[in-house]
Design an enzyme around this catalytic site. Structure first.
Site, mmCIF file in Angstrom:
data_model
loop_
_atom_site.group_PDB
_atom_site.id
_atom_site.type_symbol
_atom_site.label_atom_id
_atom_site.label_comp_id
_atom_site.label_asym_id
_atom_site.label_seq_id
_atom_site.Cartn_x
_atom_site.Cartn_y
_atom_site.Cartn_z
ATOM 1 N N VAL A 192 0.831 -1.207 0.000
ATOM 2 C CA VAL A 192 0.000 0.000 0.000
ATOM 3 C C VAL A 192 0.862 1.252 0.000
ATOM 4 C CG1 VAL A 192 -1.733 1.316 1.269
ATOM 5 C CG2 VAL A 192 -1.942 -1.170 1.090
ATOM 6 N N TYR A 193 1.894 1.258 0.832
ATOM 7 C CA TYR A 193 2.805 2.402 0.884
ATOM 8 C C TYR A 193 3.469 2.636 -0.470
ATOM 9 C CZ TYR A 193 7.031 5.060 2.073
ATOM 10 O OH TYR A 193 8.043 5.985 2.105
ATOM 11 N N ALA A 194 4.023 1.565 -1.052
ATOM 12 C CA ALA A 194 4.689 1.693 -2.347
ATOM 13 C C ALA A 194 3.710 2.125 -3.433
ATOM 14 C CB ALA A 194 5.363 0.371 -2.723
ATOM 15 N N SER A 241 1.063 3.986 -3.044
ATOM 16 C CA SER A 241 0.762 5.415 -2.872
ATOM 17 C C SER A 241 1.882 6.278 -3.433
ATOM 18 C CB SER A 241 0.533 5.739 -1.390
ATOM 19 O OG SER A 241 1.750 5.726 -0.648
ATOM 20 N N LYS A 242 3.108 5.818 -3.268
ATOM 21 C CA LYS A 242 4.255 6.572 -3.779
ATOM 22 C C LYS A 242 4.439 6.382 -5.281
ATOM 23 C CE LYS A 242 5.861 8.545 -0.015
ATOM 24 N NZ LYS A 242 5.973 10.018 0.111
#
Length: 233
Positions: free
Chosen positions: A141-143, A145-146
Site C-alpha cells: 500500500v505504501y509503495a 501510494s508513492k
C-alpha cells in the site's frame, strides 16, 4: 537571493532537517505538520495542518502568499508508511496512507502552483520511495501510494511547464528517522543489499538532489525521478 520555501512534514525527520538547512542558507520557510512546531527561527512560520485537509491547505497557502507575496519552492515531504502484509492491512490504514502521501501531495502542488504561475517561476519536488521500484514485500500500500506520486509528478510536469514551473521527484533510500524506526534491522539490511551502494541515506544526499532540481540552471529539467542508492525503476 532569498527564496520562499513551503516544506510539508517539517516538525521532525527529513522535513525538519530540510527546513533548518534552508533557513541557515538565508531563505524563508513555511512549514507544516499535524502538531506544533519544533523549530524556532525568525524566518520560519509554522502551520498546524493535516496535508489531506483541503480547507486547511488552502488556508495555509493563502496565508503564505499574503505574507510573502510569492512561493519559489515546494518540498512535498510529508508522508506516512505502514509495513504490513496485504491480508493484515486494515482499510483505514490504506486510506490514511493514500490520503497523506498522494492526496496531500496533490493538494499542496495544486495550491502552491496557483501562486507560482503568477510569477512564471516555481520548483516543486515530490517525495517517492525506493520501496516502489524494489517492489518490497510488506509495503504494497505504501509503495502503491508513492507510485501514484511518481505518475502524478510526470503528468504535472507537463501541465505546469508553460507556467515556468518544474516538477520532479526524489526517492530516498531509508534514512534514520521515525518513518523506519519500527522496521527490524534484518528487513532494513535486506533492503540495503538490493541497492548498488549499500548504506542508509543521509540528509545531505537528499539536499544534494534538491539543490540540483531548484538551481536556476535546472529550468530544462522536469518530470524526472531520482532514486538514491543506485536503485533503478
Amino acid at each position: 537571493m532569498t527564496q520562499v520555501f513551503v516544506i510539508t512534514g517539517s516538525s521532525k525527520g527529513i522535513g525538519k532537517g530540510l527546513s533548518e538547512h534552508y533557513l541557515n542558507k538565508g531563505h524563508i520557510v513555511a512549514g507544516c505538520s499535524r502538531g506544533k512546531s519544533s523549530i524556532v527561527h525568525e524566518r520560519y512560520c509554522h502551520y498546524e495542518v493535516d496535508v489531506s485537509d483541503e480547507k486547511a491547505v488552502v488556508h495555509m497557502i493563502s496565508g503564505v502568499r499574503k505574507k510573502n507575496k510569492k512561493i519559489d519552492v515546494l518540498l512535498n515531504n510529508a508522508g506516512i508508511a505502514s509495513m504490513n502484509h496485504i491480508l493484515m492491512t486494515p482499510y483505514k490504514t490504506a486510506q490514511r496512507i493514500f490520503n497523506t502521501n498522494m492526496l496531500g501531495t496533490f493538494l499542496f502542488l495544486r495550491e502552491v502552483s496557483k501562486v507560482m504561475m503568477k510569477h512564471k517561476f516555481g520548483r516543486i519536488i515530490n517525495f517517492t520511495t525506493v520501496a516502489n521500484p524494489l517492489r518490497l514485500e510488506g509495503e504494497a500500500v505504501y509503495a502503491a501510494s508513492k507510485a501514484a506520486v511518481v505518475t502524478f509528478t510526470q503528468i504535472a510536469a507537463k501541465e505546469l511547464a508553460d507556467f515556468g514551473i518544474t516538477v520532479n521527484a526524489i526517492g530516498p533510500t531509508p534514512v534514520p528517522t521515525d518513518l523506519i524506526k519500527g522496521i527490524s534491522k534484518e528487513k532494513i539490511d535486506a533492503l540495503l543489499q538490493k541497492q548498488a551502494i549499500k548504506r542508509l541515506g543521509e540528509l545531505k544526499d537528499i539536499i544534494n538532489i534538491i539543490d540540483f532540481f531548484i538551481d536556476g540552471k535546472s529550468d530544462f529539467i522536469t518530470g524526472q525521478v531520482v532514486y538514491l542508492g543506485g536503485v533503478n525503476d
